[in-house]
Design an enzyme around this catalytic site. Structure first.
Site, PDB file in Angstrom:
ATOM      1  N   GLU A  65       0.420  12.588 -45.055  1.00 27.72           N
ATOM      2  CA  GLU A  65      -0.912  11.940 -45.461  1.00 27.72           C
ATOM      3  C   GLU A  65      -0.423  10.660 -46.217  1.00 27.72           C
ATOM      4  O   GLU A  65       0.724  10.639 -46.800  1.00 27.72           O
ATOM      5  CB  GLU A  65      -1.783  12.768 -46.339  1.00 27.72           C
ATOM      6  CG  GLU A  65      -0.961  12.992 -47.750  1.00 27.72           C
ATOM      7  CD  GLU A  65      -1.385  14.148 -48.526  1.00 27.72           C
ATOM      8  OE1 GLU A  65      -2.576  13.846 -49.075  1.00 27.72           O
ATOM      9  OE2 GLU A  65      -1.206  15.411 -48.600  1.00 27.72           O
ATOM     10  N   LYS A 123       0.483   7.902 -49.128  1.00 24.56           N
ATOM     11  CA  LYS A 123       0.706   7.535 -50.555  1.00 24.56           C
ATOM     12  C   LYS A 123       0.009   6.609 -51.185  1.00 24.56           C
ATOM     13  O   LYS A 123       0.226   5.579 -51.021  1.00 24.56           O
ATOM     14  CB  LYS A 123       1.954   7.869 -51.075  1.00 24.56           C
ATOM     15  CG  LYS A 123       2.320   7.721 -52.301  1.00 24.56           C
ATOM     16  CD  LYS A 123       4.076   8.049 -52.380  1.00 24.56           C
ATOM     17  CE  LYS A 123       4.400   8.349 -54.063  1.00 24.56           C
ATOM     18  NZ  LYS A 123       3.897   7.167 -55.037  1.00 24.56           N
ATOM     19  N   LYS A 136       8.904   6.567 -48.676  1.00 26.50           N
ATOM     20  CA  LYS A 136       8.402   5.126 -49.211  1.00 26.50           C
ATOM     21  C   LYS A 136       8.473   4.213 -48.263  1.00 26.50           C
ATOM     22  O   LYS A 136       9.226   4.360 -47.279  1.00 26.50           O
ATOM     23  CB  LYS A 136       9.100   4.800 -50.403  1.00 26.50           C
ATOM     24  CG  LYS A 136       9.242   5.751 -51.580  1.00 26.50           C
ATOM     25  CD  LYS A 136       8.076   5.574 -52.471  1.00 26.50           C
ATOM     26  CE  LYS A 136       8.465   4.429 -53.427  1.00 26.50           C
ATOM     27  NZ  LYS A 136       7.267   4.275 -54.318  1.00 26.50           N
ATOM     28  N   CYS A 175     -12.467 -34.227 -68.808  1.00 19.33           N
ATOM     29  CA  CYS A 175     -11.399 -33.970 -68.115  1.00 19.33           C
ATOM     30  C   CYS A 175     -11.453 -34.109 -66.629  1.00 19.33           C
ATOM     31  O   CYS A 175     -12.632 -33.521 -65.924  1.00 19.33           O
ATOM     32  CB  CYS A 175     -11.121 -32.591 -68.480  1.00 19.33           C
ATOM     33  SG  CYS A 175      -9.589 -31.907 -67.371  1.00 19.33           S
ATOM     34  N   ASP A 185      -1.568   3.884 -53.600  1.00 14.76           N
ATOM     35  CA  ASP A 185      -0.975   3.163 -54.852  1.00 14.76           C
ATOM     36  C   ASP A 185      -2.070   2.959 -55.865  1.00 14.76           C
ATOM     37  O   ASP A 185      -2.655   1.873 -55.793  1.00 14.76           O
ATOM     38  CB  ASP A 185      -0.519   1.801 -54.213  1.00 14.76           C
ATOM     39  CG  ASP A 185       0.233   1.305 -55.371  1.00 14.76           C
ATOM     40  OD1 ASP A 185       0.903   1.757 -56.210  1.00 14.76           O
ATOM     41  OD2 ASP A 185       0.573   0.097 -55.148  1.00 14.76           O
ATOM     42  N   TYR A 218      -6.236  15.007 -53.193  1.00 17.21           N
ATOM     43  CA  TYR A 218      -5.141  15.607 -52.483  1.00 17.21           C
ATOM     44  C   TYR A 218      -4.364  16.740 -53.018  1.00 17.21           C
ATOM     45  O   TYR A 218      -3.350  17.129 -52.495  1.00 17.21           O
ATOM     46  CB  TYR A 218      -4.341  14.373 -52.132  1.00 17.21           C
ATOM     47  CG  TYR A 218      -3.680  13.539 -53.295  1.00 17.21           C
ATOM     48  CD1 TYR A 218      -2.704  14.252 -54.182  1.00 17.21           C
ATOM     49  CD2 TYR A 218      -3.903  12.395 -53.434  1.00 17.21           C
ATOM     50  CE1 TYR A 218      -2.322  13.565 -55.165  1.00 17.21           C
ATOM     51  CE2 TYR A 218      -3.544  11.520 -54.515  1.00 17.21           C
ATOM     52  CZ  TYR A 218      -2.901  12.268 -55.515  1.00 17.21           C
ATOM     53  OH  TYR A 218      -2.187  11.703 -56.469  1.00 17.21           O
ATOM     54  N   CYS A 226      -5.857 -34.335 -68.866  1.00 16.25           N
ATOM     55  CA  CYS A 226      -6.856 -35.253 -69.742  1.00 16.25           C
ATOM     56  C   CYS A 226      -6.254 -35.390 -71.200  1.00 16.25           C
ATOM     57  O   CYS A 226      -6.763 -36.231 -72.113  1.00 16.25           O
ATOM     58  CB  CYS A 226      -8.335 -35.080 -69.831  1.00 16.25           C
ATOM     59  SG  CYS A 226      -8.776 -33.565 -70.843  1.00 16.25           S
ATOM     60  N   CYS A 228      -4.317 -30.330 -72.612  1.00 17.02           N
ATOM     61  CA  CYS A 228      -4.294 -30.256 -71.037  1.00 17.02           C
ATOM     62  C   CYS A 228      -3.590 -31.397 -70.471  1.00 17.02           C
ATOM     63  O   CYS A 228      -3.456 -32.294 -70.757  1.00 17.02           O
ATOM     64  CB  CYS A 228      -5.890 -30.574 -70.960  1.00 17.02           C
ATOM     65  SG  CYS A 228      -6.213 -31.005 -69.254  1.00 17.02           S
ATOM     66  N   CYS A 274      -8.696 -26.097 -71.547  1.00 23.86           N
ATOM     67  CA  CYS A 274      -8.843 -27.529 -71.674  1.00 23.86           C
ATOM     68  C   CYS A 274     -10.081 -27.535 -72.552  1.00 23.86           C
ATOM     69  O   CYS A 274     -11.171 -27.042 -71.915  1.00 23.86           O
ATOM     70  CB  CYS A 274      -8.809 -28.257 -70.666  1.00 23.86           C
ATOM     71  SG  CYS A 274      -9.326 -29.867 -70.728  1.00 23.86           S
TER      72      CYS A 274
END
Ligand code: IVH
Length: 738
Positions: free
Chosen positions: A127, A129, A327, A464, A131, A239, A437, A434, A458
């Site tokens: 089945e 795996k 894996k 800006c 994550d 599971y 600007c 920033c 900013c």
């Protein structure tokens, strides 16, 4: 540690695995001695040296990193504020297989172990795996009573309320035949679509940053407020199981099918097989499906099917002998960080991007990767946890990094290779002004949590250029004003040539036709010059190109005119006010009905300064953050001036409530109380609203229907006293279905 240790480079993969396991054992024992018995048995220096070596192996052999890696341990430790739950049966990790050979070895070990049972034919399950994060759910007499995270495998956190919001987890087991008491175990995860949607929602309102589905699922489960978890639409696959008064079935396969009958989501890709070849065939099949599943998986788990045989085969060093995780090879690559650039977003967020030496990973060339924010670069994620390993490792220009495409889509840096760091590499200094600007860029303090926002912003707002142009792009985008033909590139051109400074200017472009024409022509010329330079040939502009461009302009002006009377909710969203996304835009439209009303109340709130609730009506579902964002918007005279000149060009339609005449509950005011079993609160509310009902938080004489689930308290009493119709969840669903 002794000084005569072998160099990592001289280790084969097999030897490295043994060495990682050895160090893992030693370090875990040292941890136990130190933390649990309060009796350290090695010096700090010895411990540190061992830990460094352990981590160096993980870096040199990324595929060998254990699931229960000590480097990730901080992230698994219970967070303050949740009660601890001791797992009666520990939540184990799995042995790993990295090759077909490893799988054959696993089957062979089983064959040898059961050698004396001549006629025994071993069957296995295979089945995906998943994550995500494992969770354990305790059911007493079929009722979900407690749910916990894995934690360190022995002690986890009590996150019952949050797990209750996951629709794949039944509050009561369906059917019958379940053990009197059983802990169902499985994986909580977030789909990629949900992750992308959450990211988009957050980006649209300048909200929080999300790194990947797994971390986001983890963060969503650790919420104090379960309604936040509910809004994340997490999923769950069952599971396995822990403590139980009886085996769910005689075999692994049948047990999981039972879980399906009891109301859990189970993997549709689980099969039974009886040879290494068959297991590997299923591995290949799942690997092929991987990118189309819509959620991250990182391998295939094989388990011996017969539970009696599982018990006989048993456990070794904290892992079942009867199971193995095969894996998928990680799609990773080494590259170097050439530069770190800062991009300024619509709400002023300074977003750092690493420019990488181009490298192929899993079929695509990766040149840029997001560094998320200042803390991420420094090595701490938004929960204050180190991103990579126990020790925060900062990312520097010149560093060699391992990158990977998480879930086959988003490239990210997984590791900095410290051994290759140039001697002159210095920690990256995140700018405090920033870069576009020059305004100060600050980190806001969240008033509720008292924590600093992970992003620097900013403060220049519309002065800006970066923010202004991003705001314009947002204004014309799909979910907002949806002006066809005014894509990102055209907005940039019109902004850079000074023709469009604010949204209002878009609607006067027709009056400046000649200038617009010239700007587009200049760009075309520039583009063909570049093409010529690249190809070495010259080309004459043909007449038809000119003609087409005239037609194009007419189309563009027509598309702009078509949006002079936008729907109110779109218009509000298009204004790009912080924290006001599409959904909130719609709620505000419904609440205020007209732009004039919203503007008036906004200005009142700005003048009143701070006293929001006196000026704004109380509306379900909108928190202080939204009201404050609105007030802040109207406090800024520039914003009001821009809005007013826009309103000279554009007349948003008043919001008209359309009540669905077909539903019995349309137009009614509904209150939900007690716990719901088939729907989450969020779903129930959305369903009611879809049918034209209004959902209120408390019972009053205006309430028409009270939907009461188990555990209903004072609201039920109030409703009964007022003679209001009270129904249970099933009756409500029936009413809603009519
Ligand atoms: S079985 C005793 N099955 O992988 C066996 N685990 O390395 C218990 N995982 O902590 C685990 N998908 O978080 C099992 N189909 C699956 C799985 C799975 C993901 C995770 C789980 C566990 C880790 C073990």
């Amino acid at each position: 540690m002794s000084g005569d240790e072998r160099e990592i480079e001289s280790f084969s993969e097999r030897e490295a695995r043994a060495e990682i396991d050895r160090l893992h054992g030693l370090l875990s024992a040292a941890d136990r001695a130190y933390f649990e018995q309060d009796a350290p048995d090695i010096t700090d220096a010895e411990y540190d040296a061992m830990k460094r070596r352990y981590q160096a192996f993980e870096i040199a052999f990324p595929a060998l990193k254990r699931d229960d890696s000590l480097s990730d341990k901080v992230a698994g430790a219970p967070v303050e504020g949740f009660n601890k739950v001791r797992h009666a049966v520990p939540m184990l990790s799995l042995a790993k297989a990295y090759s077909d050979e490893d799988v054959a070895d696993f089957i062979e070990r089983g064959r040898r172990f059961f050698e004396r049972d001549k006629d025994l034919k071993l069957a296995f399950t295979a089945e995906p795996k998943i994550d995500g994060l494992s969770a354990s759910l305790r059911y007493e007499n079929g009722v979900f009573v407690q749910g916990a995270t894995r934690g360190d495998g022995t002690v986890g956190e009590d996150i019952t309320a949050n797990l209750r919001t996951i629709s794949d987890i039944p509050h009561k087991l369906w059917g019958s035949g379940w053990p009197a008491s059983i802990e169902i175990r499985g994986e909580v995860y977030m789909t990629m679509a949900e992750f992308e949607a959450l990211k988009a929602r957050s980006a649209a309102v300048g909200g929080q940053e999300y790194v990947n589905p797994r971390n986001t699922a983890a963060g969503s489960l650790r919420q104090k407020d379960p309604s936040v978890t509910a809004s994340r639409n997490l999923k769950f696959f069952a599971y396995a199981w822990g403590a139980t008064t009886a085996d769910p079935a005689p075999t692994q396969y049948e047990a999981v099918q039972k879980f399906g009958e009891w109301g859990f989501a189970i993997s549709p890709l689980m099969v039974r097989a009886s040879s290494a070849d068959e297991l590997i065939a299923q591995y290949k099949k799942i690997e092929e499906l991987r990118s189309s599943l819509g959620y991250d998986i990182d391998g295939v788990v094989y388990k011996l099917d017969n539970l009696e045989l599982q018990r006989r085969w048993g456990f070794s060093s904290g892992e079942p002998r009867w199971a193995v995780a095969h894996k998928f090879p990680a799609e990773q690559a080494f590259t170097t960080v050439r530069a770190i650039d800062i991009q300024v977003g619509r709400t002023g967020t300074l977003a750092p991007v690493a420019r990488l030496a181009p490298v192929g990973v899993g079929g695509v060339v990766v040149e840029n990767v997001t560094l998320h924010n200042e803390d991420y670069i420094a090595g701490i994620d938004s929960n204050g946890l180190p991103i990579r390993g126990d020790e925060p490792i900062d990312v520097r220009i010149g560093d060699t990094v391992v990158i990977q495409r998480a879930g086959d889509v988003i490239p990210q840096i997984v590791r900095v290779v410290l051994e290759k760091r140039p001697a002159d590499a210095v920690p990256y200094q995140f700018p405090h002004v920033c870069p576009v600007c020059g305004s100060p860029a600050t980190r806001e303090i969240n008033e509720k949590t008292g924590k600093e926002d992970s992003r620097r912003r900013c403060t220049g707002e519309l002065i800006c250029a970066a923010q202004a142009v991003e705001q314009l792009k947002h204004f014309v985008s799909r979910g907002a004003m949806d002006i066809e033909g005014l894509g990102q590139e055209n907005i940039e051109l019109l902004f850079n040539s000074g023709l469009v400074k604010t949204a209002a200017d878009i609607f006067t472009l027709r009056d400046r036709r000649t200038e617009v024409q010239a700007a587009f022509a200049a760009r075309r010329e520039e583009q063909s010059r570049q093409r010529e330079a690249a190809s070495g040939k010259t080309r004459k502009a043909t007449r038809s190109v000119e003609e087409r461009s005239f037609e194009g302009l007419d189309k563009l002006f027509a598309a702009i005119d078509a949006r002079r009377e936008p729907e109110l909710d779109r218009f509000i969203f298009a204004l790009g006010i912080r924290h006001i996304g599409e959904t909130t835009g719609a709620v505000l439209a419904k609440t205020f009905s007209s732009m004039a009303a919203l503007r008036e109340r906004g200005l009142e709130a700005a003048a009143a300064g701070g006293e929001l609730h006196e000026v704004f009506p109380s509306v379900n579902g909108l928190g202080d953050t939204v009201w404050e964002a609105l007030r802040d918007f109207f406090e800024n005279e520039r914003n009001v001036a821009v809005l007013d000149s826009l309103l000279e060009q554009v007349k948003p339609k008043d919001y008209v409530v359309t009540v669905s005449a077909t539903s019995e509950v349309a137009g009614k005011t509904v209150v939900f109380t007690g716990s719901l079993e088939k729907l989450t609160r969020g779903e129930a509310k959305a369903m009611a609203e879809r049918l034209g009902a209004k959902v209120a938080g408390s019972v009053s004489k205006n309430t028409d229907i009270l939907v009461a689930g188990p555990g209903a308290g004072s609201k039920l009493k109030d409703a009964q006293a007022l003679g209001i119709l009270v129904v249970d969840e099933d009756q409500w669903l029936e009413m809603a279905a009519k």
